[in-house]
Design an enzyme around this catalytic site. Sequence first.
Site, PDB file in Angstrom:
ATOM      1  N   LYS A 212     -10.607  -2.500  -2.959  1.00  0.00           N
ATOM      2  CA  LYS A 212     -11.474  -1.312  -2.949  1.00  0.00           C
ATOM      3  C   LYS A 212     -10.721  -0.080  -3.413  1.00  0.00           C
ATOM      4  CE  LYS A 212     -13.525  -2.306   1.360  1.00  0.00           C
ATOM      5  NZ  LYS A 212     -12.377  -2.196   2.232  1.00  0.00           N
TER       6      LYS A 212
ATOM      7  N   LYS B 283      -4.784  -8.868  -6.104  1.00  0.00           N
ATOM      8  CA  LYS B 283      -6.089  -9.108  -5.468  1.00  0.00           C
ATOM      9  C   LYS B 283      -7.090  -8.004  -5.797  1.00  0.00           C
ATOM     10  CE  LYS B 283      -6.108  -6.919  -0.977  1.00  0.00           C
ATOM     11  NZ  LYS B 283      -7.256  -6.706  -0.159  1.00  0.00           N
TER      12      LYS B 283
ATOM     13  N   LYS C 196       0.828  -1.218   0.000  1.00  0.00           N
ATOM     14  CA  LYS C 196       0.000   0.000   0.000  1.00  0.00           C
ATOM     15  C   LYS C 196       0.855   1.257   0.000  1.00  0.00           C
ATOM     16  CE  LYS C 196      -4.372  -1.729   1.739  1.00  0.00           C
ATOM     17  NZ  LYS C 196      -5.460  -1.646   2.693  1.00  0.00           N
TER      18      LYS C 196
HETATM   19  N1  AQP Z   1      -9.677  -9.743  -2.877  1.00  0.00           N
HETATM   20  C1  AQP Z   1     -10.078 -10.260  -1.732  1.00  0.00           C
HETATM   21  N2  AQP Z   1     -10.376 -11.577  -1.636  1.00  0.00           N
HETATM   22  C2  AQP Z   1     -10.809 -12.119  -0.465  1.00  0.00           C
HETATM   23  N3  AQP Z   1     -10.968 -11.398   0.670  1.00  0.00           N
HETATM   24  C3  AQP Z   1     -10.691 -10.083   0.624  1.00  0.00           C
HETATM   25  N4  AQP Z   1     -10.766  -9.114   1.532  1.00  0.00           N
HETATM   26  C4  AQP Z   1     -10.383  -7.934   0.989  1.00  0.00           C
HETATM   27  N5  AQP Z   1     -10.052  -8.123  -0.296  1.00  0.00           N
HETATM   28  C5  AQP Z   1     -10.238  -9.446  -0.558  1.00  0.00           C
HETATM   29  C6  AQP Z   1     -11.208  -9.311   2.905  1.00  0.00           C
HETATM   30  O1  AQP Z   1     -12.255  -8.396   3.171  1.00  0.00           O
HETATM   31  C7  AQP Z   1     -12.204  -8.023   4.548  1.00  0.00           C
HETATM   32  C8  AQP Z   1     -12.275  -6.540   4.681  1.00  0.00           C
HETATM   33  O2  AQP Z   1     -11.160  -5.961   4.052  1.00  0.00           O
HETATM   34  P1  AQP Z   1     -10.697  -4.523   4.480  1.00  0.00           P
HETATM   35  O3  AQP Z   1     -11.810  -3.600   4.374  1.00  0.00           O
HETATM   36  O4  AQP Z   1     -10.032  -4.603   5.807  1.00  0.00           O
HETATM   37  O5  AQP Z   1      -9.627  -4.088   3.453  1.00  0.00           O
HETATM   38  P2  AQP Z   1      -8.468  -4.809   2.731  1.00  0.00           P
HETATM   39  O6  AQP Z   1      -8.192  -6.177   3.250  1.00  0.00           O
HETATM   40  O7  AQP Z   1      -7.277  -3.923   2.695  1.00  0.00           O
HETATM   41  O8  AQP Z   1      -9.140  -5.006   1.334  1.00  0.00           O
HETATM   42  P3  AQP Z   1      -9.591  -4.041   0.199  1.00  0.00           P
HETATM   43  O9  AQP Z   1     -10.995  -4.323  -0.147  1.00  0.00           O
HETATM   44  O10 AQP Z   1      -8.594  -4.221  -0.864  1.00  0.00           O
HETATM   45  O11 AQP Z   1      -9.590  -2.574   0.737  1.00  0.00           O
HETATM   46  P4  AQP Z   1      -8.527  -1.445   0.550  1.00  0.00           P
HETATM   47  O12 AQP Z   1      -8.323  -1.333  -0.921  1.00  0.00           O
HETATM   48  O13 AQP Z   1      -9.148  -0.267   1.167  1.00  0.00           O
HETATM   49  O14 AQP Z   1      -7.284  -1.865   1.233  1.00  0.00           O
HETATM   50  C9  AQP Z   1     -10.907  -8.620   5.125  1.00  0.00           C
HETATM   51  O15 AQP Z   1     -11.218  -9.766   5.873  1.00  0.00           O
HETATM   52  C10 AQP Z   1     -10.118  -8.967   3.906  1.00  0.00           C
HETATM   53  O16 AQP Z   1      -9.263 -10.076   4.126  1.00  0.00           O
END
Ligand code: AQP
Length: 322
Positions: free
Chosen positions: A193, A190, A109
Amino acid sequence: MRLFSGIQPTGPMHIGNYFGALKQWAEMQDAESVYSVVDLHALTIDTDPLIRREYSLDAMASVLAVGVDPLVGTVFLQSRVPYHAQMNWLLECVTSFGELSRMTQFKEKSERQTSVRAGLFTYPVLMASDVLLYRSAQVPVGEDQRQHIELTREVALRFNNRYGEVFTIPEAVLPSAGARVMDLQEPTRKMSKSVSSPLGTIYLLDDPADVEKKVMKAVTDTDGDVRYDPEAKPGLSNLLEIFAALAGETPVALASRYQRYGDLKADLAERLNACLAPIAQRYRELRAEEGEIERVINEGTERASAIAGEVYREAARAMGLL
Ligand code: AQP
């Protein structure tokens, strides 16, 4: 058994969030489950405050729309329970700089940002605080959070050894399929968001026609053999994983039933749309009655504070705070 899990309000939820986490939240919920929209974590990246507020309401509505019931367990907004920030400080003083430097999510990140906030570096400690404040035994998460749960365990063990048995040592619970949903256009990264990939990301609120378009245009390969092989065929294997998470079957068993990529994609799009339609409908109903979300937040705050306050005070006393 106590469960805790959180989701960041950093944008609209996608199917990775659903299959990796939210689906398990709904399936595993009981009176002991504690689920949170972790808005303090979202401060680690820059967002307009007005948009941030909307994202928090959107995230709350999404959690409820997938079937998490605030009458069964506890659902709350992290920033309303001040013990999270307080516990974060106690645990920052039990975690080493070296440990945080090894977190792969920070490396990924921080590379995408021009100015990296200190909070992005220390965020795994806030996450450890979230989990440990509720003495959670299990944490349903996607694969990307596995390293952070490992760190949480290390910090909890260290704390307990040094200051006395305050914390439960938690374990991560990953789904058998869909633990790491990849971007449909770039299947070695992956689905996320905070990375803009309009064709590669399927949102929970996408129109059925968009879902179909994204699935049909998903990057695969040219050898034409329908086979589950994440190394050699990451795009097709990702589609099989998503299908497996929907159908409750293995990706290998699903692959054996198809001869052509197009047929597999068409069936997957149909199944996905059938799964997402009721979620989108419930979401819209909830967003239309905003008082409802505020009521859930207020009740959840009270229930979460009662548990977290007790554990925070115990941890603070154990460390020698008066
Ligand atoms: N691609 C993914 N596949 C499976 N699980 C996923 N999670 C996130 N992306 C995937 C799971 O969703 C939960 C919440 O995630 P988060 O909001 O803590 O953010 P993150 O893990 O950093 O994922 P994002 O969606 O990519 O958000 P941003 O871009 O803001 O960092 C967690 O349990 C995560 O494992």
